[in-house]
Enzyme design. Sequence first.
Site, PDB file in Angstrom:
ATOM      1  N   ASP A  16     -34.736 -12.212  47.298  1.00 35.60           N
ATOM      2  CA  ASP A  16     -33.505 -12.140  46.522  1.00 35.60           C
ATOM      3  C   ASP A  16     -32.590 -11.116  47.189  1.00 35.60           C
ATOM      4  O   ASP A  16     -33.041 -10.272  47.968  1.00 35.60           O
ATOM      5  CB  ASP A  16     -33.840 -11.723  45.086  1.00 35.60           C
ATOM      6  N   ASP A  18     -29.450  -9.203  45.499  1.00 33.16           N
ATOM      7  CA  ASP A  18     -29.022  -8.066  44.682  1.00 33.16           C
ATOM      8  C   ASP A  18     -30.219  -7.352  44.054  1.00 33.16           C
ATOM      9  O   ASP A  18     -30.996  -7.958  43.320  1.00 33.16           O
ATOM     10  CB  ASP A  18     -28.073  -8.542  43.574  1.00 33.16           C
ATOM     11  N   ARG A  65     -23.829 -17.628  37.927  1.00 34.83           N
ATOM     12  CA  ARG A  65     -22.804 -16.986  37.111  1.00 34.83           C
ATOM     13  C   ARG A  65     -22.538 -17.731  35.800  1.00 34.83           C
ATOM     14  O   ARG A  65     -22.556 -17.144  34.715  1.00 34.83           O
ATOM     15  CB  ARG A  65     -21.531 -16.852  37.931  1.00 34.83           C
ATOM     16  N   SER A 140     -25.798 -15.573  44.115  1.00 32.95           N
ATOM     17  CA  SER A 140     -24.460 -15.082  44.407  1.00 32.95           C
ATOM     18  C   SER A 140     -23.696 -16.016  45.339  1.00 32.95           C
ATOM     19  O   SER A 140     -24.216 -16.451  46.370  1.00 32.95           O
ATOM     20  CB  SER A 140     -24.533 -13.696  45.045  1.00 32.95           C
ATOM     21  N   ASN A 142     -21.237 -14.816  46.872  1.00 35.31           N
ATOM     22  CA  ASN A 142     -20.740 -13.857  47.857  1.00 35.31           C
ATOM     23  C   ASN A 142     -21.828 -13.422  48.835  1.00 35.31           C
ATOM     24  O   ASN A 142     -21.639 -12.470  49.587  1.00 35.31           O
ATOM     25  CB  ASN A 142     -20.193 -12.615  47.137  1.00 35.31           C
ATOM     26  N   ASP A 198     -36.282  -8.838  41.867  1.00 36.36           N
ATOM     27  CA  ASP A 198     -36.200  -7.749  40.893  1.00 36.36           C
ATOM     28  C   ASP A 198     -35.858  -8.251  39.501  1.00 36.36           C
ATOM     29  O   ASP A 198     -35.944  -7.489  38.536  1.00 36.36           O
ATOM     30  CB  ASP A 198     -35.168  -6.710  41.320  1.00 36.36           C
TER      31      ASP A 198
END
Length: 245
Positions: A16, A18, A65, A140, A142, A198
Amino acid sequence: MTDLGLPEDIEACLFDLDGVVTRTAVVHAAAWKEMFDAFLRERDGEGYAPFTAADYDAYVDGRPRADGVRTFLASRGIELPAGGPDDPPAAATVHGLGNRKNELLLARIRADGVEPYDSTLAYLHAVRARGLRTAIVSSSANCRDVLRSIDAEDLFDVRIDGVVAAGRGLPGKPAPDTFLAAAAELGVEPARAAVFEDALAGMDAGRAGKFGYVVGVDRVGQAEALYAHGADTVVTDLSELGGDA
């Protein structure tokens, strides 16, 4: 176990972004809170119940999101039209709120930059030096820009992010599909791949995909929950696993 802290038969590592590779989970959480608190204040007045860290962990963290928006709103009994991915940030739709959050996130990243976890980068180098294949698996949109900003794009053989998932119609975490897609592109059976996550939704995805080993990375003191959601082991930092990290 190898000196990387992984079972001997693991051939690939799926990371992952982030909270595992970059220190952006806290930035995401702050942007979500800013967006949802403003929405709830406008909707319910000054007596509104604010968005909490527990809400972030349970309903948003690790999810695409729009799914995060939808899941949190459902927890408060709120329904909004879905809208579309191109909705403006001011739109009172699921996608509009998601785009409002992303606008706030990018503003924070532009102001403060992105920091990697150096120990994770060291572990990635160790993993690749031992011949294991690597993938980044993130909800994400981004992801590529973030990896480029920390000069880490070439540490991954495969990237399955929010853009790729949307293009292929892959459901996001907690469904295992994005991790399974990464393993397939690497040419590795899920049972021979390790997942590094996480988020609780990421743990659920690792368990659902029947991956060979699931590493929970505990940055916020939720080790018990990570184990409950499917982690085989939990560390606070990847340097604890070994290798050259």
